[in-house]
Design a protein around this motif. Structure first.
Motif, PDB file in Angstrom:
ATOM      1  N   GLN A   2      29.751 -24.123  26.022  1.00  0.00           N
ATOM      2  CA  GLN A   2      31.574 -22.920  25.832  1.00  0.00           C
ATOM      3  C   GLN A   2      32.219 -23.540  25.247  1.00  0.00           C
ATOM      4  O   GLN A   2      33.246 -24.263  25.875  1.00  0.00           O
ATOM      5  N   TYR A  31      27.562 -32.642  18.631  1.00  0.00           N
ATOM      6  CA  TYR A  31      28.154 -31.224  18.373  1.00  0.00           C
ATOM      7  C   TYR A  31      28.865 -32.179  16.859  1.00  0.00           C
ATOM      8  O   TYR A  31      29.598 -32.953  17.504  1.00  0.00           O
ATOM      9  N   ALA A  96      34.468 -24.253  17.110  1.00  0.00           N
ATOM     10  CA  ALA A  96      33.240 -23.658  17.132  1.00  0.00           C
ATOM     11  C   ALA A  96      32.498 -25.575  17.037  1.00  0.00           C
ATOM     12  O   ALA A  96      32.808 -26.573  16.186  1.00  0.00           O
ATOM     13  N   TYR A  99      25.268 -28.214  16.206  1.00  0.00           N
ATOM     14  CA  TYR A  99      24.101 -29.325  16.768  1.00  0.00           C
ATOM     15  C   TYR A  99      23.589 -29.618  15.492  1.00  0.00           C
ATOM     16  O   TYR A  99      23.569 -30.795  15.571  1.00  0.00           O
ATOM     17  N   TYR A 112      27.336 -23.504  12.137  1.00  0.00           N
ATOM     18  CA  TYR A 112      27.397 -23.281  13.785  1.00  0.00           C
ATOM     19  C   TYR A 112      27.303 -21.952  14.620  1.00  0.00           C
ATOM     20  O   TYR A 112      27.415 -21.489  14.573  1.00  0.00           O
ATOM     21  N   GLU A 113      26.903 -22.545  15.459  1.00  0.00           N
ATOM     22  CA  GLU A 113      26.119 -22.237  16.306  1.00  0.00           C
ATOM     23  C   GLU A 113      27.197 -21.212  17.917  1.00  0.00           C
ATOM     24  O   GLU A 113      26.931 -20.246  18.811  1.00  0.00           O
ATOM     25  N   TYR A 114      28.168 -22.199  18.297  1.00  0.00           N
ATOM     26  CA  TYR A 114      28.405 -22.021  19.321  1.00  0.00           C
ATOM     27  C   TYR A 114      30.236 -22.094  19.087  1.00  0.00           C
ATOM     28  O   TYR A 114      31.397 -22.496  18.312  1.00  0.00           O
ATOM     29  N   TRP A 115      30.805 -20.776  19.245  1.00  0.00           N
ATOM     30  CA  TRP A 115      32.091 -19.851  18.457  1.00  0.00           C
ATOM     31  C   TRP A 115      33.109 -20.290  19.806  1.00  0.00           C
ATOM     32  O   TRP A 115      32.986 -19.219  20.907  1.00  0.00           O
TER      33      TRP A 115
END
Length: 125
Positions: A2, A31, A96, A99, A112-115
């Motif tokens: 997160q 990451y 962001a 991985y 990008y998977e996470y923001w």
């Protein structure tokens, strides 16, 4: 992972702001981390980033020599120091994490998977 972005605000042209992006887990070395921004009616665009494998930094041409991305490994936090701000820098800024992105794709937001939730930066003229 997160991500929590903060530090946005209202600043006059020529001023400075520092954005922070705190991660919930260890991200550096695992990451690729980037900052993106989006202004009304425009696509979300790459601003700056660290590549996972090397830690090297990359910038959009529009912010090179004005913005600096840095990190604090102990705090799992990445920063974006923004100097000489211009009205065209006005946008919502997002951090962001990705991985598996390869270097040639570091500027592609779809990789990008996470923001984080975004923080508003407004630069007045």
């Amino acid at each position: 992972v997160q991500l929590q972005a903060s530090g946005g605000g209202l600043v006059q042209a020529g001023g400075s702001l520092r954005l922070s992006c705190a991660a919930s887990a260890r991200i550096f070395g695992r990451y690729t981390v980037g900052w993106f921004r989006q202004s009304p009616g425009k696509e979300r665009e790459f601003v700056a980033g660290f590549f996972r494998n090397t830690g090297h930094t990359y910038y959009a041409d529009s912010v090179k020599d004005r913005f600096t991305i840095s990190r604090d490994n102990a705090k799992n936090t990445v920063y974006l120091q923004m100097n000489s701000l211009k009205p065209e820098d006005t946008a919502v800024y997002y951090c962001a994490a990705a991985y598996g992105v390869i270097l040639s794709q570091i500027r592609i937001r779809q990789q990008y998977e996470y923001w984080g939730q975004g923080t508003q930066v407004t630069v007045s003229s």
